[in-house]
Design an enzyme around this catalytic site. Structure first.
Site, mmCIF file in Angstrom:
data_model
loop_
_atom_site.group_PDB
_atom_site.id
_atom_site.type_symbol
_atom_site.label_atom_id
_atom_site.label_comp_id
_atom_site.label_asym_id
_atom_site.label_seq_id
_atom_site.Cartn_x
_atom_site.Cartn_y
_atom_site.Cartn_z
ATOM 1 N N VAL A 233 -6.162 -4.444 -1.365
ATOM 2 C CA VAL A 233 -6.851 -4.824 -0.132
ATOM 3 C C VAL A 233 -6.658 -3.731 0.917
ATOM 4 C CG1 VAL A 233 -7.087 -6.551 1.681
ATOM 5 C CG2 VAL A 233 -6.479 -7.263 -0.653
ATOM 6 N N LYS A 234 -7.766 -3.205 1.402
ATOM 7 C CA LYS A 234 -7.749 -2.106 2.366
ATOM 8 C C LYS A 234 -7.803 -2.668 3.782
ATOM 9 C CE LYS A 234 -9.920 2.488 2.487
ATOM 10 N NZ LYS A 234 -11.109 3.232 2.014
ATOM 11 N N ILE A 235 -6.773 -2.344 4.572
ATOM 12 C CA ILE A 235 -6.588 -2.919 5.904
ATOM 13 C C ILE A 235 -6.566 -1.805 6.948
ATOM 14 C CG2 ILE A 235 -5.030 -4.262 7.377
ATOM 15 C CD1 ILE A 235 -6.060 -5.974 5.161
#
Length: 218
Positions: A86-88
């Site tokens: 998951v890219k945050i």
């Protein structure tokens, strides 16, 4: 050092995979839009299509910038496939989300990192990757590769397990310099990866070998 390709183009991903050196993929909303991928269901399916091609990690970016929204999107993305990271974004709510996901053993990639302090906070929160954007730093007269070197040194000193993922790669030389600086991963356009293959002396040497072979067998 791991090689990721920074694209949502399936043909380019396949070409990089066929080279036998691809370790993963990074994407973002801009790359999805470039390929004409629009609508939530189409985007989610596209991530699954990417996971079918490559065996390594696939970074999938949340769109929300509020904590609750990032948590909801991140959970959905993480359930898509075991390869999804998951890219945050590197914002206050993003750090909180990274900490939450770390506790849930959901891997994250903290994106849009431009300073040592940002990288430190992301690692402290438990990000699996931090993504310094070195090309964009170069654009504002700052040496992006030196930031990579500083983050690598800091993480080694404190024993952080967070991997340094050099992003915003603009050239094959960027890849070389990031390797020299100790980056764990580089995520690159296909052309920059292919550029590592090319050298005029290799071309000249091969032409000479083939010419001599033809002379011997004529």
């Amino acid at each position: 050092m791991k090689f990721f390709i920074d694209t949502a183009n399936l043909d380019q991903i396949r070409e990089a995979q066929d080279l036998g050196i691809l370790d993963g993929v990074t994407t973002n909303p801009s790359l999805m839009a470039k390929e004409g991928i629009r609508g939530k269901e189409n985007i989610l399916q596209h991530y699954l299509n990417i996971c079918e091609i490559v065996k390594g990690d696939v970074s999938a970016e949340v769109i929300a910038t509020d904590y609750e929204g990032m948590i909801a999107e991140g959970k959905e993305l993480s359930l898509l496939h075991s390869q999804i990271v998951v890219k945050i974004p590197m914002i206050k709510e993003g750090i909180k989300a990274i900490k939450y996901f770390s506790r849930q053993e959901i891997r994250t990639n903290c994106t849009l990192v431009f300073s040592l302090g940002q990288a430190l906070l992301a690692a402290k929160a438990g990000a699996a990757y931090v993504s310094p954007f070195i090309g964009r730093l170069d654009d504002v007269s700052t040496d992006g590769v030196e930031l990579i070197r500083s983050i690598v040194d800091l993480f080694h000193y404190y024993g952080f397990e967070t991997q340094v993922l050099a992003a915003s790669i603009r050239s094959s030389m960027h890849i070389i310099r990031c390797a020299e600086a100790g980056a764990d991963v580089v995520t690159c356009p296909l052309q920059s990866i292919l550029g590592l293959i090319e050298h005029p002396l290799t071309t000249i040497g091969l032409e000479k070998f083939l010419s001599d072979y033809r002379k011997l067998n004529s």
